[in-house]
Scaffold this active site. Structure first.
Site, PDB file in Angstrom:
ATOM      1  N   THR A   3       0.822  -1.205   0.000  1.00  0.00           N
ATOM      2  CA  THR A   3       0.000   0.000   0.000  1.00  0.00           C
ATOM      3  C   THR A   3       0.852   1.249   0.000  1.00  0.00           C
ATOM      4  OG1 THR A   3      -2.002   0.921   0.961  1.00  0.00           O
ATOM      5  CG2 THR A   3      -0.223   0.443   2.476  1.00  0.00           C
ATOM      6  N   LYS A  16      -8.294   1.698   2.570  1.00  0.00           N
ATOM      7  CA  LYS A  16      -7.315   1.859   3.639  1.00  0.00           C
ATOM      8  C   LYS A  16      -7.302   3.265   4.220  1.00  0.00           C
ATOM      9  CE  LYS A  16      -4.749  -1.062   0.711  1.00  0.00           C
ATOM     10  NZ  LYS A  16      -3.587  -1.092  -0.140  1.00  0.00           N
ATOM     11  N   GLY A  52      -5.296   6.739   7.698  1.00  0.00           N
ATOM     12  CA  GLY A  52      -4.867   5.855   6.621  1.00  0.00           C
ATOM     13  C   GLY A  52      -3.899   4.867   7.220  1.00  0.00           C
ATOM     14  N   SER A 111       4.824   1.074   1.020  1.00  0.00           N
ATOM     15  CA  SER A 111       5.856   0.705   0.049  1.00  0.00           C
ATOM     16  C   SER A 111       6.135   1.797  -0.972  1.00  0.00           C
ATOM     17  CB  SER A 111       5.455  -0.584  -0.664  1.00  0.00           C
ATOM     18  OG  SER A 111       4.218  -0.412  -1.319  1.00  0.00           O
TER      19      SER A 111
END
Length: 180
Positions: free
Chosen positions: A8, A41, A53, A132
């Protein structure tokens, strides 16, 4: 402010008195499989007064945001205090300590990066990111903010995630964004 949790990218952007948190929808298993492309998310909690988030393990992140909402209720919606209380409990509780997730949170005034090692960090500037693709998203957000582009916080956040999705294989362009 980013880490190497895979699967994500979440970015928070403050501009013109508004804060937008945007995230992609990809859920990845291991290094090569996409399980889902439309996960949500980014969420509103505490009677829609706080936007969060999360990045990392989905079950771990959900556990943390539910605990965070409880902390907000205990602290009468005080974001700073609830963030510190969550980080303290997360760090010392043996079960919580093993959770692999990070949170970004805002009440529209303050923004925080919250981690299980006790971090409760406000950004130096008007953006922060995790996940990421966090480094790509924050670089894009900073560039938009520094350029003086006539874009809203939401537009910058969405564009930053889109840029990250073009670089990071663990990020897609199915974007959820909440503005407060």
């Amino acid at each position: 402010m980013s880490n190497d949790l895979r699967g994500t990218t979440i970015v928070a952007v403050r501009k013109d008195g508004r804060v937008a948190i945007a995230g992609d929808g990809q859920v990845t298993q291991g290094q090569s499989s996409i399980l889902k492309g439309n996960a949500r998310k980014v969420r509103r909690i505490y009677n829609d007064r706080i936007v969060i988030g999360f990045a990392g393990s989905t079950a771990d992140a959900i556990t943390l945001y539910e605990l965070f909402e409880k902390k907000l209720a205990e602290d009468n919606g005080d974001l700073t205090r609830a963030a510190v209380d969550l980080a303290k409990q997360w760090r010392v509780d043996k079960q919580l300590r093993n959770l692999e997730a990070l949170l970004l949170a805002t009440d529209g005034k303050r923004m925080f990066y919250i981690s299980g090692v006790g971090d409760v960090i406000e950004p130096e500037d008007d953006c922060m990111a995790i996940g990421s693709g966090g480094n790509y998203a924050i670089a894009a957000a900073r560039a938009y903010l520094d350029s003086g582009a006539v874009l809203s916080a939401e537009e910058i956040a969405r564009r930053s995630i889109r840029i990250a999705s073009q670089i990071c294989v663990f990020t897609n362009d199915n974007i959820t964004c909440e503005v407060i």
